[in-house]
Design a protein around this motif. Structure first.
Motif, PDB file in Angstrom:
ATOM      1  N   GLN A   1      -1.625  -0.532   5.588  1.00 40.35           N
ATOM      2  CA  GLN A   1      -2.435  -0.908   4.614  1.00 40.35           C
ATOM      3  C   GLN A   1      -4.102  -0.244   4.292  1.00 40.35           C
ATOM      4  O   GLN A   1      -4.757  -1.370   4.862  1.00 40.35           O
TER       5      GLN A   1
ATOM      6  N   ARG B   1       2.088   1.792   4.999  1.00 42.88           N
ATOM      7  CA  ARG B   1       3.135   0.602   3.728  1.00 42.88           C
ATOM      8  C   ARG B   1       2.588   0.140   4.751  1.00 42.88           C
ATOM      9  O   ARG B   1       2.516  -1.204   5.121  1.00 42.88           O
ATOM     10  N   ASN B   2       2.585   0.875   6.178  1.00 39.23           N
ATOM     11  CA  ASN B   2       2.231  -1.208   7.574  1.00 39.23           C
ATOM     12  C   ASN B   2       0.712  -1.263   7.816  1.00 39.23           C
ATOM     13  O   ASN B   2       0.523  -2.468   7.728  1.00 39.23           O
TER      14      ASN B   2
ATOM     15  N   VAL C   1       4.063   5.338  -1.708  1.00 39.85           N
ATOM     16  CA  VAL C   1       3.610   4.790  -1.086  1.00 39.85           C
ATOM     17  C   VAL C   1       3.301   4.316  -2.342  1.00 39.85           C
ATOM     18  O   VAL C   1       2.834   2.753  -1.893  1.00 39.85           O
TER      19      VAL C   1
ATOM     20  N   ASN D   1       3.811   2.468  -4.864  1.00 39.94           N
ATOM     21  CA  ASN D   1       4.207   0.780  -5.310  1.00 39.94           C
ATOM     22  C   ASN D   1       3.792  -0.664  -4.391  1.00 39.94           C
ATOM     23  O   ASN D   1       3.697  -1.543  -4.515  1.00 39.94           O
ATOM     24  N   ASP D   2       3.402   0.785  -3.133  1.00 43.50           N
ATOM     25  CA  ASP D   2       3.622  -0.675  -2.137  1.00 43.50           C
ATOM     26  C   ASP D   2       2.272  -1.075  -0.973  1.00 43.50           C
ATOM     27  O   ASP D   2       1.902  -1.481  -0.543  1.00 43.50           O
ATOM     28  N   TYR D   3       1.372   0.313  -1.495  1.00 39.10           N
ATOM     29  CA  TYR D   3      -0.355   0.773  -1.198  1.00 39.10           C
ATOM     30  C   TYR D   3      -1.155   0.572  -2.565  1.00 39.10           C
ATOM     31  O   TYR D   3      -1.119   1.351  -3.432  1.00 39.10           O
ATOM     32  N   HIS D   4      -2.169  -0.316  -2.682  1.00 37.31           N
ATOM     33  CA  HIS D   4      -2.700  -0.159  -3.678  1.00 37.31           C
ATOM     34  C   HIS D   4      -4.361  -0.334  -3.501  1.00 37.31           C
ATOM     35  O   HIS D   4      -5.105  -0.325  -4.606  1.00 37.31           O
TER      36      HIS D   4
END
Length: 245
Positions: free
Chosen positions: A50, A47-48, A72, A74-77
């Motif tokens: 990326q 998350r942090n 992760v 939803n926060d990491y694409h």
């Protein structure tokens, strides 16, 4: 459109020797690699930091790769490449359902692993050839007979009963339903939901459709709501009773 040099790869692997060997090989081929052995810490790092891509082992002490992927997503694409020593199709389907982009069985040959990583990195660059389909009103509620889909609440109901959908399943259902009556190609779906180019082989959309159908009362063998249009994509049927409000 090409990627820059030194793509950042995070390897989540508790086998220190294997992780170190993989790191050395990938770095010798121009990638920048870091390692995390702790599944719990991996979630925070992904998350942090990326990274451009995550190589995620399925079997980890404490928290497994499927759980990490789910937490992760939803926060990491960026792309997630899952590694497993098991070859069970159920594991692969579950990993894809939680958001993994590809699967490699262990022991993975270094050249094969590198090729899959490079392919995922290429796909993660948005392609100008396929335009994402435009979303409709974000506050809309769609009604298709007994099926109700509310995008503001991110919930759906069938005959008044709440439908248990994952976040990824809801996103796909809303995309299809909000464009009812129009065939959406897999390229359009990938571009809209994931921001990456469809390579013609990824099964994740097909897996999600197969899981959504029975949840919304659709017959998996003879679907009437979400139809597969051979060689073209998926069509959410615009029922004559459907209306938006």
């Amino acid at each position: 459109m090409e990627r820059s040099d030194n793509d950042r790869i995070l390897i989540v692997e508790d086998d220190e020797r294997l992780a170190a060997l993989t790191k050395d090989y990938l770095e010798s081929n121009g990638l920048k690699v870091s390692i995390e052995a702790d599944g719990g810490k991996a979630v925070e790092r992904i998350r942090n930091e990326q990274p451009d891509l995550v190589v995620l082992d399925l079997m980890l002490p404490g928290e497994d790769g499927v759980s990490i992927c789910r937490r992760v997503r939803n926060d990491y694409h960026g792309p997630i490449l899952m590694l497993t020593a098991r070859t069970d199709d159920l594991d692969q389907v579950l990993g894809l359902e939680m958001g993994a982009d590809d699967y490699v069985s262990k022991p993975a040959r270094p050249r094969i692993l590198l090729a899959r990583i490079r392919a995922l990195l290429r796909r993660s660059v948005p392609t100008p050839s396929v335009e994402p389909v435009k979303p409709v009103d974000s506050q809309a509620r769609l009604v298709f007979g007994e099926l109700v889909i509310d995008n503001a609440m991110r919930e759906a109901w069938l005959a008044g009963e709440s439908i248990d959908l994952t976040s990824a399943e809801f996103d796909l259902l809303w995309l299809l339903a909000s464009h009812a009556g129009r065939i959406l190609s897999r390229e359009e779906i990938f571009s809209s939901l994931r921001g990456i180019e469809y390579d013609g082989q990824d099964r994740s959309i097909d897996v999600r459709v197969s899981r959504i159908r029975p949840k919304i009362g659709d017959d998996p063998m003879h679907p009437r709501l979400i139809k597969t249009v051979r060689s073209r994509g998926y069509l959410f049927v615009k029922d004559k009773e459907a209306n938006g409000k």
